[in-house]
Design an enzyme around this catalytic site. Structure first.
Site, mmCIF file in Angstrom:
data_model
loop_
_atom_site.group_PDB
_atom_site.id
_atom_site.type_symbol
_atom_site.label_atom_id
_atom_site.label_comp_id
_atom_site.label_asym_id
_atom_site.label_seq_id
_atom_site.Cartn_x
_atom_site.Cartn_y
_atom_site.Cartn_z
ATOM 1 N N GLU A 40 -10.334 -0.673 11.461
ATOM 2 C CA GLU A 40 -11.085 -1.552 10.549
ATOM 3 C C GLU A 40 -11.041 -3.025 10.969
ATOM 4 O OE1 GLU A 40 -9.278 -1.682 6.593
ATOM 5 O OE2 GLU A 40 -7.326 -1.350 7.509
ATOM 6 N N GLY A 72 0.840 -1.199 0.000
ATOM 7 C CA GLY A 72 0.000 0.000 0.000
ATOM 8 C C GLY A 72 0.870 1.242 0.000
ATOM 9 N N ARG A 94 -4.069 7.712 3.436
ATOM 10 C CA ARG A 94 -2.814 7.340 2.767
ATOM 11 C C ARG A 94 -2.394 8.332 1.704
ATOM 12 N NH1 ARG A 94 -3.498 1.077 1.536
ATOM 13 N NH2 ARG A 94 -3.259 1.724 -0.606
ATOM 14 N N ARG A 140 -24.249 7.812 13.027
ATOM 15 C CA ARG A 140 -23.708 7.823 11.665
ATOM 16 C C ARG A 140 -22.319 7.223 11.680
ATOM 17 N NH1 ARG A 140 -28.207 9.348 10.674
ATOM 18 N NH2 ARG A 140 -28.881 11.093 9.387
ATOM 19 N N ASP A 156 0.325 2.043 8.994
ATOM 20 C CA ASP A 156 -0.218 1.302 10.141
ATOM 21 C C ASP A 156 0.723 1.264 11.344
ATOM 22 O OD1 ASP A 156 -2.397 0.755 8.565
ATOM 23 O OD2 ASP A 156 -1.678 -1.222 7.957
ATOM 24 N N MET A 160 -7.956 3.087 9.293
ATOM 25 C CA MET A 160 -7.246 1.889 8.842
ATOM 26 C C MET A 160 -6.535 1.201 10.003
ATOM 27 S SD MET A 160 -5.807 2.531 5.011
ATOM 28 C CE MET A 160 -6.914 2.302 3.613
ATOM 29 N N GLY A 161 -6.195 -0.040 9.811
ATOM 30 C CA GLY A 161 -5.521 -0.835 10.836
ATOM 31 C C GLY A 161 -6.154 -2.203 10.873
#
Ligand code: F6P
Length: 341
Positions: free
Chosen positions: A221, A10, A274, A265, A127, A169-170
């Site tokens: 995530e 990534g 990123r 929400r 990460d 992310m993670g």
């Protein structure tokens, strides 16, 4: 010496800063020549290259992404892949490789070293989950982006008396969630290392509403509840066998709304974390790693990764860097927990 450079996995803010540092120092101090390999391991596998001289790296320090392109090509899963890389390197007259990547890219680099390829690794991932280095570049930028987003979500959540769930992310490590959640004063931070109790989360949300504030829950995530029922995997896998994740934020918001009766929400920050220009911290870290990586090449110190330990850049075995993931330790999570609810 002729040196190939590649970026795999990534993408991550700061990759271009590393490339620039490697090339600038290599040309200036050691008279090396460089060849850019395109798209991670696909480059050396298929012999796809680009020019990488001083002009090619001009102006790229603040640019996000990677001028070399990236991919998640897994060389080790390709029949005869290692031999093809060796042949292509020999054909191009390349003596050594600088591989800039995360766990997967550096795992391949470690295997190539065992097979006699001259490789030096540079750690990257937003990460921050690579072992043997205190921080990876890209992480600080991602945390800043997530923090700013959470700050903004606070005001709209309060105006509408809503709960807001922010998914960051993670996949296996909750570093981005931990740092951005702490920095932005989240009501709860949920990370993969600590399966959460949905009743406890609902309790924190309700207590926050009683103080006239709107709760913000930051969820990595890869976080999942204790009973494992709310995890949502897409069913797809990438070439390194990682399950594509998605949906925990949405599921959590639905569950909170159902249980509290308060509007909820979810926001998925996704690849925004990123993209774009690296922070000053990441530019400096990436530049220092690049400078030290080309020194390792000059020393013919193959099979090493440059790493940040304290404030020093040191060399560690590539294998040490990839043998286990660096996850959030319980004592770090405990510091964040003080502010939950
Ligand atoms: O770089 C690691 C990472 O950011 C993970 O946190 C995330 O799960 C993954 O990349 C997603 O990457 P992609 O969408 O490129 O497959």
């Amino acid at each position: 010496m002729r040196v190939g450079v590649l970026t795999g996995g990534g993408d991550c803010p700061g990759l271009n800063a590393v490339i620039r540092a490697v090339v600038r120092k290599g040309i200036k101090d050691y008279g090396f020549e460089f060849v850019g390999f395109r798209d991670g391991w696909r480059g050396p596998l298929e012999g796809v290259t680009m020019e990488l001289d001083r002009a090619a790296v001009r102006g790229i320090l603040p640019r996000g992404g990677t001028i070399l392109g990236s991919s998640r090509t897994n060389l080790m899963k390709i029949e005869g892949g290692v031999e093809r890389v060796k042949d292509n390197m020999a054909g191009l007259g390349i003596d050594a490789l600088v591989a800039i990547g995360g766990e997967d890219t550096l795992g391949v680099a470690a295997r190539l070293t065992e097979q006699g390829v001259n490789v030096v690794g540079v750690p990257k991932t937003i990460d921050n989950d690579l072992n043997a280095t205190d921080y990876t570049f890209g992480f600080d930028t991602a945390v800043n982006i997530a923090t700013e987003a959470i700050d903004r979500l606070h005001t709209t959540a309060e105006s509408h008396h809503r709960a807001l769930v922010v998914e960051v992310m993670g996949r296996h490590a909750g570093w981005i969630a931990l740092h951005s959640g702490m920095a932005a004063g989240a009501n709860a931070i949920l990370i993969p290392e600590r399966p959460f109790d949905i009743d406890e989360v609902v309790g924190w949300v309700e207590s926050r509403f009683t103080t006239e504030y709107a709760p913000i829950i930051v969820v990595a995530e890869g976080a999942h509840p204790k009973d494992g029922q709310m995890e949502l995997a897409t069913g797809e896998k990438d070439s390194f066998g990682h399950v594509r994740l998605g949906g925990i934020g949405q599921r959590l918001a639905e569950e909170i709304e159902k249980r509290t009766g308060k509007e909820s929400r979810s926001v998925v920050l996704g690849h925004v974390q990123r993209g774009g220009t690296p922070s000053a911290f990441d530019r400096v870290l990436a530049t220092r790693l690049g400078v030290q990586a080309i020194d390792a090449v000059r020393d013919r110190d193959w099979g090493k990764m440059v790493a940040l330990q304290g404030t020093d850049i040191v060399r560690v075995e590539l294998s040490a860097a990839t043998e286990k993931l660096k996850t959030v330790p319980p004592e770090r999570y405990a510091e964040a927990e003080v502010f939950f609810g």
